[in-house]
Design a protein around this motif. Structure first.
Motif, PDB file in Angstrom:
ATOM      1  N   PHE A 262       0.831  -1.203   0.000  1.00  0.00           N
ATOM      2  CA  PHE A 262       0.000   0.000   0.000  1.00  0.00           C
ATOM      3  C   PHE A 262       0.869   1.257   0.000  1.00  0.00           C
ATOM      4  CE2 PHE A 262      -3.848  -2.348   0.708  1.00  0.00           C
ATOM      5  CZ  PHE A 262      -4.886  -1.465   0.435  1.00  0.00           C
ATOM      6  N   PHE A 263       1.927   1.262   0.811  1.00  0.00           N
ATOM      7  CA  PHE A 263       2.802   2.431   0.899  1.00  0.00           C
ATOM      8  C   PHE A 263       3.391   2.763  -0.471  1.00  0.00           C
ATOM      9  CE2 PHE A 263       6.741   4.675   1.478  1.00  0.00           C
ATOM     10  CZ  PHE A 263       6.506   5.549   2.538  1.00  0.00           C
ATOM     11  N   MET A 264       3.966   1.764  -1.131  1.00  0.00           N
ATOM     12  CA  MET A 264       4.630   2.001  -2.411  1.00  0.00           C
ATOM     13  C   MET A 264       3.639   2.344  -3.519  1.00  0.00           C
ATOM     14  SD  MET A 264       7.788   1.995  -1.975  1.00  0.00           S
ATOM     15  CE  MET A 264       8.979   1.551  -0.707  1.00  0.00           C
ATOM     16  N   THR A 265       2.476   1.699  -3.498  1.00  0.00           N
ATOM     17  CA  THR A 265       1.482   1.972  -4.535  1.00  0.00           C
ATOM     18  C   THR A 265       0.929   3.385  -4.393  1.00  0.00           C
ATOM     19  OG1 THR A 265       0.884  -0.362  -4.626  1.00  0.00           O
ATOM     20  CG2 THR A 265      -0.688   1.200  -5.560  1.00  0.00           C
ATOM     21  N   MET A 266       0.610   3.780  -3.160  1.00  0.00           N
ATOM     22  CA  MET A 266       0.096   5.139  -2.961  1.00  0.00           C
ATOM     23  C   MET A 266       1.186   6.189  -3.166  1.00  0.00           C
ATOM     24  SD  MET A 266      -2.727   4.935   0.053  1.00  0.00           S
ATOM     25  CE  MET A 266      -4.120   3.802  -0.077  1.00  0.00           C
ATOM     26  N   PHE A 267       2.434   5.831  -2.879  1.00  0.00           N
ATOM     27  CA  PHE A 267       3.564   6.721  -3.148  1.00  0.00           C
ATOM     28  C   PHE A 267       3.595   7.059  -4.644  1.00  0.00           C
ATOM     29  CE2 PHE A 267       8.137   7.576  -3.837  1.00  0.00           C
ATOM     30  CZ  PHE A 267       8.362   8.517  -2.836  1.00  0.00           C
ATOM     31  N   PHE A 354      -4.807   3.757 -16.455  1.00  0.00           N
ATOM     32  CA  PHE A 354      -5.415   2.420 -16.514  1.00  0.00           C
ATOM     33  C   PHE A 354      -4.802   1.493 -15.472  1.00  0.00           C
ATOM     34  CE2 PHE A 354      -5.633  -1.905 -18.077  1.00  0.00           C
ATOM     35  CZ  PHE A 354      -6.863  -2.029 -18.707  1.00  0.00           C
ATOM     36  N   THR A 355      -3.474   1.484 -15.410  1.00  0.00           N
ATOM     37  CA  THR A 355      -2.794   0.556 -14.507  1.00  0.00           C
ATOM     38  C   THR A 355      -2.734   1.049 -13.073  1.00  0.00           C
ATOM     39  OG1 THR A 355      -0.651   1.513 -15.191  1.00  0.00           O
ATOM     40  CG2 THR A 355      -1.386  -0.481 -16.323  1.00  0.00           C
ATOM     41  N   VAL A 356      -2.527   2.356 -12.848  1.00  0.00           N
ATOM     42  CA  VAL A 356      -2.338   2.822 -11.481  1.00  0.00           C
ATOM     43  C   VAL A 356      -3.645   2.751 -10.694  1.00  0.00           C
ATOM     44  CG1 VAL A 356      -2.761   5.323 -11.779  1.00  0.00           C
ATOM     45  CG2 VAL A 356      -1.078   4.528 -10.114  1.00  0.00           C
ATOM     46  N   ILE A 386      -1.536   3.481   6.555  1.00  0.00           N
ATOM     47  CA  ILE A 386      -0.083   3.356   6.377  1.00  0.00           C
ATOM     48  C   ILE A 386       0.294   3.676   4.934  1.00  0.00           C
ATOM     49  CG2 ILE A 386       1.830   1.700   6.362  1.00  0.00           C
ATOM     50  CD1 ILE A 386       0.422   0.369   8.805  1.00  0.00           C
ATOM     51  N   GLY A 387      -0.559   3.229   4.005  1.00  0.00           N
ATOM     52  CA  GLY A 387      -0.316   3.559   2.607  1.00  0.00           C
ATOM     53  C   GLY A 387      -0.329   5.056   2.370  1.00  0.00           C
ATOM     54  N   ARG A 388      -1.242   5.751   3.071  1.00  0.00           N
ATOM     55  CA  ARG A 388      -1.328   7.195   2.893  1.00  0.00           C
ATOM     56  C   ARG A 388      -0.053   7.897   3.339  1.00  0.00           C
ATOM     57  NH1 ARG A 388      -5.620   7.363  -0.478  1.00  0.00           N
ATOM     58  NH2 ARG A 388      -7.367   6.247   0.424  1.00  0.00           N
ATOM     59  N   ALA A 389       0.715   7.275   4.227  1.00  0.00           N
ATOM     60  CA  ALA A 389       2.005   7.864   4.594  1.00  0.00           C
ATOM     61  C   ALA A 389       2.864   8.012   3.339  1.00  0.00           C
ATOM     62  CB  ALA A 389       2.712   7.001   5.637  1.00  0.00           C
ATOM     63  N   GLY A 390       2.794   7.000   2.468  1.00  0.00           N
ATOM     64  CA  GLY A 390       3.484   7.103   1.185  1.00  0.00           C
ATOM     65  C   GLY A 390       2.888   8.207   0.332  1.00  0.00           C
ATOM     66  N   GLY A 391       1.541   8.336   0.381  1.00  0.00           N
ATOM     67  CA  GLY A 391       0.881   9.396  -0.364  1.00  0.00           C
ATOM     68  C   GLY A 391       1.229  10.778   0.157  1.00  0.00           C
ATOM     69  N   ILE A 392       1.412  10.894   1.460  1.00  0.00           N
ATOM     70  CA  ILE A 392       1.790  12.178   2.069  1.00  0.00           C
ATOM     71  C   ILE A 392       3.196  12.577   1.644  1.00  0.00           C
ATOM     72  CG2 ILE A 392       2.327  13.326   4.260  1.00  0.00           C
ATOM     73  CD1 ILE A 392       0.090  11.473   5.477  1.00  0.00           C
ATOM     74  N   LEU A 393       4.123  11.633   1.749  1.00  0.00           N
ATOM     75  CA  LEU A 393       5.515  11.921   1.404  1.00  0.00           C
ATOM     76  C   LEU A 393       5.706  12.152  -0.090  1.00  0.00           C
ATOM     77  CD1 LEU A 393       7.320   9.290   3.656  1.00  0.00           C
ATOM     78  CD2 LEU A 393       7.279  11.769   3.984  1.00  0.00           C
ATOM     79  N   SER A 394       4.890  11.473  -0.899  1.00  0.00           N
ATOM     80  CA  SER A 394       5.078  11.493  -2.345  1.00  0.00           C
ATOM     81  C   SER A 394       5.088  12.894  -2.955  1.00  0.00           C
ATOM     82  CB  SER A 394       4.007  10.620  -3.008  1.00  0.00           C
ATOM     83  OG  SER A 394       4.091  10.684  -4.400  1.00  0.00           O
ATOM     84  N   PRO A 395       4.008  13.688  -2.832  1.00  0.00           N
ATOM     85  CA  PRO A 395       4.039  15.024  -3.443  1.00  0.00           C
ATOM     86  C   PRO A 395       5.025  15.978  -2.780  1.00  0.00           C
ATOM     87  CG  PRO A 395       2.008  14.708  -2.203  1.00  0.00           C
ATOM     88  CD  PRO A 395       2.701  13.388  -2.228  1.00  0.00           C
ATOM     89  N   TYR A 415       9.785   7.152  -9.306  1.00  0.00           N
ATOM     90  CA  TYR A 415       8.503   6.663  -8.789  1.00  0.00           C
ATOM     91  C   TYR A 415       8.104   5.337  -9.434  1.00  0.00           C
ATOM     92  CZ  TYR A 415       7.672  10.848  -6.022  1.00  0.00           C
ATOM     93  OH  TYR A 415       7.765  11.836  -5.062  1.00  0.00           O
ATOM     94  N   GLY A 416       8.580   5.089 -10.631  1.00  0.00           N
ATOM     95  CA  GLY A 416       8.364   3.779 -11.244  1.00  0.00           C
ATOM     96  C   GLY A 416       9.064   2.676 -10.465  1.00  0.00           C
ATOM     97  N   CYS A 417      10.242   2.975  -9.927  1.00  0.00           N
ATOM     98  CA  CYS A 417      10.965   1.996  -9.101  1.00  0.00           C
ATOM     99  C   CYS A 417      10.182   1.668  -7.835  1.00  0.00           C
ATOM    100  CB  CYS A 417      12.345   2.545  -8.735  1.00  0.00           C
ATOM    101  SG  CYS A 417      13.497   2.661 -10.118  1.00  0.00           S
ATOM    102  N   ALA A 418       9.457   2.662  -7.291  1.00  0.00           N
ATOM    103  CA  ALA A 418       8.639   2.412  -6.099  1.00  0.00           C
ATOM    104  C   ALA A 418       7.557   1.388  -6.393  1.00  0.00           C
ATOM    105  CB  ALA A 418       8.019   3.718  -5.608  1.00  0.00           C
ATOM    106  N   MET A 419       6.965   1.449  -7.588  1.00  0.00           N
ATOM    107  CA  MET A 419       5.930   0.481  -7.935  1.00  0.00           C
ATOM    108  C   MET A 419       6.520  -0.921  -8.082  1.00  0.00           C
ATOM    109  SD  MET A 419       2.704   0.059  -8.289  1.00  0.00           S
ATOM    110  CE  MET A 419       1.776   1.524  -8.761  1.00  0.00           C
ATOM    111  N   VAL A 420       7.758  -1.015  -8.538  1.00  0.00           N
ATOM    112  CA  VAL A 420       8.420  -2.319  -8.604  1.00  0.00           C
ATOM    113  C   VAL A 420       8.530  -2.929  -7.212  1.00  0.00           C
ATOM    114  CG1 VAL A 420      10.583  -3.517  -9.136  1.00  0.00           C
ATOM    115  CG2 VAL A 420       9.708  -1.783 -10.706  1.00  0.00           C
TER     116      VAL A 420
END
Length: 450
Positions: A262-267, A354-356, A386-395, A415-420
């Motif tokens: 969740f963290f990496m996907t929301m990031f 589509f994918t995200v 917890i995923g939103r923590a990634g969303g908070i840090l991301s922008p 950010y593509g590496c984060a999805m990996v």
């Protein structure tokens, strides 16, 4: 699992079940608008107040902070007081936040109100996903939850189209006001059309629960019952708290891996959805073309969310989810090289959306299937929180890197590496999933495991 729940899981869907899920989709459409309204107004807000990229990133993150708190603090209360009750509370909170945002006079005020709006959105997203999952038959749980992600994409798509018209005619504040009014309109609809969860009534057994269960049973074409299932006795082992139930024994490894996924996907998701319109504009396209790129992301998300749900009816959700996450990473790397060419940027952007969105919907579906009813809202609340923590840090991180003169191409690759990493976490979660709770959409398999 009671006989009622087993029958509901295996029988064909009826009109009442479909209507309940449709109501949840409407809630997510409003949420989609509320979540991404900042992305559509960013260029104009930034120009009016002279904001730097990092300051604008702070505004993006403020809403996500609220969503994280709402997911972790408000949403788990749905396991105690009911999913429908929390949904109504959250509609009031997010409606107030959106309406007052239209009156904000500084970035600080807007940021605080975005956080307030996020509180409501976080609870709404979690509880609407839980109700949709609980009213869907086992075969279509994955589709039901991922369709809700398409609701978020629909809200973002139509919201972006509407934002262009509203901003040109009434200014950026009108976009927030429209979102607030739309949110308040949902309150009477929920009161009249959205039922309480059958799983909640059977598990928690609040006042008049037997009558409420039988009323729902009639509408679900199920046999009525004379007695409710016996609640756990005091001698039954119970965790010290709902959160403890997520990290004790068999749940620990799966929970940690799901949280990382969740963290990496929301990031990745919040970088793509928040910054893409602005980055396209700074890459040589106009502000209007930037919003168009954001619209194509959301349009792709509508189809992607439905696609992963349909595929999950045939394959295990984790297989489909991992495939979409890998494809998303490839598209992120591709977008890095073509973001300045409008035709290619729009084409890749559509499939990127589509994918995200599919990845987000797939994660919600995986968690909704994995946990038992008594922990389900808590599990999804903490996973999204917890995923939103990634969303908070991301922008925030993206804004800082832009101020440091990082190019948009570099950002998309990072950010593509984060999805990996998120993809690896999902596969690891599946490997450590305890016997009998595999993330599967196969109804006979799941019923047997129950």
């Amino acid at each position: 699992m009671t006989k009622l729940q087993e029958t509901l899981a295996l029988k064909p869907m009826n009109a009442f079940q479909i209507a309940a899920i449709f109501m949840c989709v409407l809630l997510n459409i409003v949420d989609g608008f509320d979540i991404l309204v900042m992305a559509f107004t960013a260029q104009h807000v930034s120009s009016e107040w002279g904001l730097s990229a990092s300051e604008l990133g702070g505004l993006f993150s403020a809403g996500i902070i609220g969503i994280a708190i709402g997911s972790m603090v408000i949403a788990p209360q749905a396991d105690k007081v009911g999913r429908r009750t929390i949904i109504l509370l959250c509609l009031v909170i997010s409606g107030i936040g959106m309406t007052l945002s239209s009156l904000s006079e500084s970035a600080f005020q807007l940021g605080a109100l975005r956080a307030l709006t996020g509180l409501g959105v976080g609870g709404l997203l979690t509880c609407s996903n839980i109700i949709a999952s609980e009213y869907a038959s086992q075969k279509w749980k994955g589709l039901a939850v991922t369709i809700l992600a398409s609701g978020v994409a629909l809200g973002a798509t139509f919201g972006g189209m509407l934002a262009i018209v509203l901003i040109e005619n009434f200014g950026w504040r009108s976009v927030f006001l429209f979102g607030g009014i739309s949110t308040f309109v949902m309150i009477p609809l929920v009161v009249g059309l959205l039922p309480e969860s059958l799983d909640f009534l059977l598990t928690r057994q609040p006042k008049d629960s037997l009558a409420r269960v039988n009323k729902l049973a009639r509408r679900l074409d199920l046999e009525q019952v004379s007695l409710l299932p016996q609640r756990p006795t005091k001698t039954s082992p119970k965790p010290k708290s709902l959160f403890a139930g997520l990290v004790e024994g068999k749940w620990l490894k799966t929970s940690v891996c799901i949280w990382l996924a969740f963290f990496m996907t929301m990031f990745t998701f919040y970088f793509v959805m928040s910054w893409t319109p602005k980055l396209l504009a700074t890459s040589g396209l106009s502000a209007k073309e930037g919003i168009t790129g954001g619209l194509l992301l959301s349009a792709g998300g509508i189809i992607g969310s439905a696609a992963i749900g349909l595929l999950s009816a045939r394959f295990t959700i984790v297989q489909v989810l991992a495939s979409f996450m890998g494809l998303n990473a490839v598209l992120m790397f591709s977008f890095a090289f073509f973001s300045s060419v409008s035709s290619l940027a729009f084409l890749i952007g559509f499939f990127l959306g589509f994918t995200v969105y599919a990845c987000m919907g797939g994660l919600y579906a995986a968690v909704a299937i994995l946990y038992e009813p008594g922990l389900r809202a808590t599990a999804l609340g903490f996973a999204t929180g917890i995923g939103r923590a990634g969303g908070i840090l991301s922008p925030l991180i993206a804004g800082i890197l832009i101020d440091w003169q990082f190019k948009s191409q570099t950002l998309f690759m990072l950010y593509g590496c984060a999805m990996v990493l998120g993809c690896i976490a999902v596969l690891t979660a599946n490997r450590h999933s305890h016997a009998g709770s595999s993330i599967s959409s196969n109804p006979s398999e799941t019923a047997a495991n129950s």
